[in-house]
Design a protein around this motif. Structure first.
Motif, short mmCIF file in Angstrom:
data_model
loop_
_atom_site.label_atom_id
_atom_site.label_comp_id
_atom_site.label_asym_id
_atom_site.label_seq_id
_atom_site.Cartn_x
_atom_site.Cartn_y
_atom_site.Cartn_z
N TYR A 1 0.97 4.29 -2.94
CA TYR A 1 1.03 5.54 -2.44
C TYR A 1 1.84 6.40 -2.95
O TYR A 1 1.94 7.52 -3.64
N LEU B 1 -3.43 5.71 6.24
CA LEU B 1 -2.15 4.85 6.39
C LEU B 1 -1.55 5.01 7.85
O LEU B 1 -1.44 5.98 8.28
N GLU C 1 0.97 -1.21 0.11
CA GLU C 1 0.03 -0.06 -0.15
C GLU C 1 1.04 1.28 0.04
O GLU C 1 0.50 2.32 -0.70
N ILE C 2 2.07 1.20 0.80
CA ILE C 2 2.88 2.27 0.81
C ILE C 2 3.58 2.47 -0.59
O ILE C 2 3.69 3.56 -1.32
#
Length: 380
Positions: free
Chosen positions: A292, A320, A288-289
């Motif tokens: 982003y 997050l 997910e990071i």
């Protein structure tokens, strides 16, 4: 059943013979063909101990010396799970003459300050990370294990052991959810080996490949191994009441046959889980990071205080967790450092980056004391 090997590759053991239970297939047979021509026997290493190893062959399990396969590179030493070429039956003593190229390898950094890795298991399809519910879950430790597992080429699985110690189903579901968020794309199972709950689901998930069982002492690995194997093959001792830690009942890495197919490599408890060149694995853990980060203004954004950072914006929006970002930064830095130990150019880049950040810190401090206006340095 014993099978003699002639110089023809067609005489190699077929998948219908006993070695197939240990993972032997046509691809391994093709790789072994040059050694068959020399009259050597194929076998899988099931245990390594002080320059000797146990190798299972079509003629049974033999004890072999590893003198001829002791390289300078510690990552190429004989390891449990390796496929080997050993001397034929009529030789005594018997030696391991060569190792077949590994398909996968689970590697961590050594405890030394040198840039060396330690291989824990070879030719692994699944990496089971056992975490005990008898103690508070360490999500950061799970992330470390998963980074190494993804990097190894194996499919990771997180198993929360001793689930019978969390009788409240709601509380248990919250713990599973925390781990599921921490381990995107990874199956998360709860198991109580003592109550025989969840063991069948885990066995079915592992299929017929090779599984390595990892975790700290006291995580219930040996108990879980016994449950999967269907008999008491590993010694089990109680954990300490004060901290739930175990006593290292497993001291070697052992390869065990599973009754429904496949093999299991049980490992000693790991105190340290240091990364070793696991950049891709870290990215897989923090997908997910990484997603982003694709929307950050600067391509080399460090996600610290750069303008237009999509990662920091996700933290501000509550999408997050701060803990995830902190853990990501820590593992990225650690992995860069271990890689830089053997890469002079990367080491110089990291040193230059540190100098830039120190200069920014000094400038920011002077600005606070009214000695000048501070402006962040442009991202490199």
């Amino acid at each position: 059943m014993s099978v003699s090997l002639s110089s023809s590759p067609s005489s190699l053991p077929s998948p219908s013979l006993p070695l197939a239970a240990y993972g032997w297939d046509e691809d391994w047979a093709d790789a072994f063909a040059p050694y068959a021509e020399r009259g050597l026997l194929p076998g899988r290493v099931v245990r390594v101990d002080r320059g000797l190893c146990d190798v299972v062959t079509e003629a049974g399990t033999v004890r072999a010396d590893t003198e001829f396969v002791v390289p300078r590179d510690p990552l190429k030493v004989v390891c449990t799970g390796d496929w080997a070429a050993v001397d034929p039956e009529d030789l005594d003593p018997r030696y391991v003459r060569a190792l077949l190229p590994r398909r996968t390898a689970f590697v961590r950094s050594t405890s030394s300050k040198r840039s060396e890795g330690q291989i824990l298991a070879a030719n692994v399809d699944h990496a089971v990370v056992a975490m005990s519910l008898a103690v508070e879950l360490d999500l950061g430790r799970i992330e470390r294990f998963l980074a190494l597992a993804w990097e190894s080429g194996a499919q990771p699985v997180v198993v929360l052991t001793k689930a019978d110690l969390v009788p409240d189903p709601v509380a248990l579901s919250y713990l599973v959810q925390d781990v599921t968020t921490t381990a995107p794309g990874v199956p998360v199972l709860t198991v109580s080996a003592h109550e025989d709950e969840g063991v069948g689901d885990l066995a079915a998930l592992l299929g017929h490949g090779t599984t390595v069982l990892l975790g700290a002492s006291g995580a219930g690995k040996s108990t879980l191994a016994n449950a999967l194997v269907g008999q008491d093959v590993m010694d089990v001792r109680a954990t300490r009441d004060m901290d739930g830690k175990g006593r290292h009942t497993t001291t070697t890495r052992n390869l065990l046959l599973l009754p429904d197919g496949g093999v299991l490599i049980d490992t000693p408890g790991l105190r340290g889980v240091g990364l070793f060149d696991a950049g891709d694995g870290v990215g897989q853990v923090f997908t997910e990071i990484e997603e982003y980060a694709r929307h950050c203004r600067f391509q080399d954004c460090a996600h610290e205080r750069e303008p237009g950072c999509a990662v920091l914006a996700a933290v501000d929006d509550g999408d997050l967790p701060v803990r995830r970002l902190d853990s990501y930064r820590k593992l990225v830095r650690e992995n860069q450092w271990i890689v830089a130990k053997s890469d002079a150019r990367l080491r110089a880049d990291i040193r230059q980056d540190w100098k830039r950040k120190r200069a920014e810190g000094r400038a920011a401090g002077e600005a606070k004391r009214g000695r000048g206006a501070w402006r962040p340095a442009p991202p490199r």
